[in-house]
Scaffold this motif. Sequence first.
Motif, PDB file in Angstrom:
ATOM      1  N   THR A   1      49.371  51.421  33.242  1.00 47.81           N
ATOM      2  CA  THR A   1      49.255  52.144  31.975  1.00 47.81           C
ATOM      3  C   THR A   1      49.404  51.245  30.754  1.00 47.81           C
ATOM      4  N   ARG A   2      50.164  50.179  30.877  1.00 49.53           N
ATOM      5  CA  ARG A   2      50.325  49.228  29.774  1.00 49.53           C
ATOM      6  C   ARG A   2      49.649  47.899  30.079  1.00 49.53           C
ATOM      7  N   GLY A   3      48.764  47.862  31.067  1.00 47.94           N
ATOM      8  CA  GLY A   3      48.041  46.646  31.404  1.00 47.94           C
ATOM      9  C   GLY A   3      48.892  45.589  32.078  1.00 47.94           C
ATOM     10  N   GLU A   4      50.052  45.986  32.615  1.00 47.17           N
ATOM     11  CA  GLU A   4      50.976  45.022  33.223  1.00 47.17           C
ATOM     12  C   GLU A   4      50.721  44.805  34.709  1.00 47.17           C
TER      13      GLU A   4
ATOM     14  N   GLU B   1      49.874  36.590  29.284  1.00 49.37           N
ATOM     15  CA  GLU B   1      49.500  35.188  29.509  1.00 49.37           C
ATOM     16  C   GLU B   1      48.356  35.025  30.516  1.00 49.37           C
ATOM     17  N   THR B   2      48.027  36.086  31.246  1.00 54.32           N
ATOM     18  CA  THR B   2      46.936  36.028  32.215  1.00 54.32           C
ATOM     19  C   THR B   2      45.626  35.840  31.466  1.00 54.32           C
ATOM     20  N   GLN B   3      44.886  34.795  31.829  1.00 51.80           N
ATOM     21  CA  GLN B   3      43.607  34.519  31.182  1.00 51.80           C
ATOM     22  C   GLN B   3      42.505  35.330  31.858  1.00 51.80           C
TER      23      GLN B   3
ATOM     24  N   GLY C   1      41.964  44.171  28.442  1.00 52.18           N
ATOM     25  CA  GLY C   1      41.365  45.471  28.191  1.00 52.18           C
ATOM     26  C   GLY C   1      39.953  45.605  28.758  1.00 52.18           C
ATOM     27  N   TRP C   2      39.315  44.488  29.066  1.00 55.23           N
ATOM     28  CA  TRP C   2      37.971  44.512  29.650  1.00 55.23           C
ATOM     29  C   TRP C   2      38.013  44.922  31.118  1.00 55.23           C
TER      30      TRP C   2
ATOM     31  N   GLY D   1      51.578  34.573  44.998  1.00 52.99           N
ATOM     32  CA  GLY D   1      52.312  35.758  45.420  1.00 52.99           C
ATOM     33  C   GLY D   1      51.612  36.995  44.901  1.00 52.99           C
ATOM     34  N   ASP D   2      52.357  37.848  44.197  1.00 54.76           N
ATOM     35  CA  ASP D   2      51.748  39.066  43.673  1.00 54.76           C
ATOM     36  C   ASP D   2      51.397  38.954  42.183  1.00 54.76           C
ATOM     37  N   TYR D   3      51.358  37.729  41.653  1.00 49.40           N
ATOM     38  CA  TYR D   3      51.066  37.505  40.243  1.00 49.40           C
ATOM     39  C   TYR D   3      49.675  36.898  40.092  1.00 49.40           C
ATOM     40  N   ILE D   4      48.845  37.495  39.238  1.00 48.52           N
ATOM     41  CA  ILE D   4      47.506  36.971  38.941  1.00 48.52           C
ATOM     42  C   ILE D   4      47.593  36.101  37.691  1.00 48.52           C
ATOM     43  N   PHE D   5      47.134  34.847  37.816  1.00 52.19           N
ATOM     44  CA  PHE D   5      47.170  33.899  36.699  1.00 52.19           C
ATOM     45  C   PHE D   5      45.889  33.916  35.871  1.00 52.19           C
ATOM     46  N   GLU D   6      44.745  34.037  36.544  1.00 49.28           N
ATOM     47  CA  GLU D   6      43.469  33.945  35.850  1.00 49.28           C
ATOM     48  C   GLU D   6      42.461  34.876  36.529  1.00 49.28           C
ATOM     49  N   ILE D   7      41.646  35.542  35.701  1.00 45.57           N
ATOM     50  CA  ILE D   7      40.683  36.529  36.193  1.00 45.57           C
ATOM     51  C   ILE D   7      39.298  36.199  35.646  1.00 45.57           C
ATOM     52  N   TRP D   8      38.288  36.345  36.510  1.00 49.60           N
ATOM     53  CA  TRP D   8      36.888  36.206  36.111  1.00 49.60           C
ATOM     54  C   TRP D   8      36.172  37.502  36.455  1.00 49.60           C
ATOM     55  N   LEU D   9      35.569  38.156  35.463  1.00 46.58           N
ATOM     56  CA  LEU D   9      34.771  39.351  35.728  1.00 46.58           C
ATOM     57  C   LEU D   9      33.503  38.936  36.457  1.00 46.58           C
TER      58      LEU D   9
END
Length: 109
Positions: free
Chosen positions: A45-48, A62-64, A76-77, A90-98
């Motif tokens: 709900t808060r993008g976390e 900080e996630t790119q 938000g995309w 682990g369960d943390y995403i550092f960087e995302i590519w659509l």
Amino acid sequence: MKRRFSKLWLFFCLLGSASLGVAQNLPSYYPADFDNIGVVDAVGTRGESLVVGDVFYNVSSETQVHGLRSRKVTLGWIKPGSRIGFTQQGDYIFEIWLLPGDYAAGNKE
């Protein structure tokens, strides 16, 4: 009849491979490989957080995030149904590519 069938089959094979090539054409700033690829099921709900392929992941401001037409976009995309590639620890995403909806892993051109 057999010759006609062979030509028709060849046509559809070439057409299919051409469309696959177009679908896989990613920007130069995208990596050749991702730690994981999946479809977003839900966004916190808060993008976390994100749920990707029924797996929960944490994200932060900080996630790119990288878009297909822009090197840097916001979290938000990311919407349910988005196909993404990402790096994680682990369960943390550092960087995302659509990714395009029809992206197949390992076929960046």
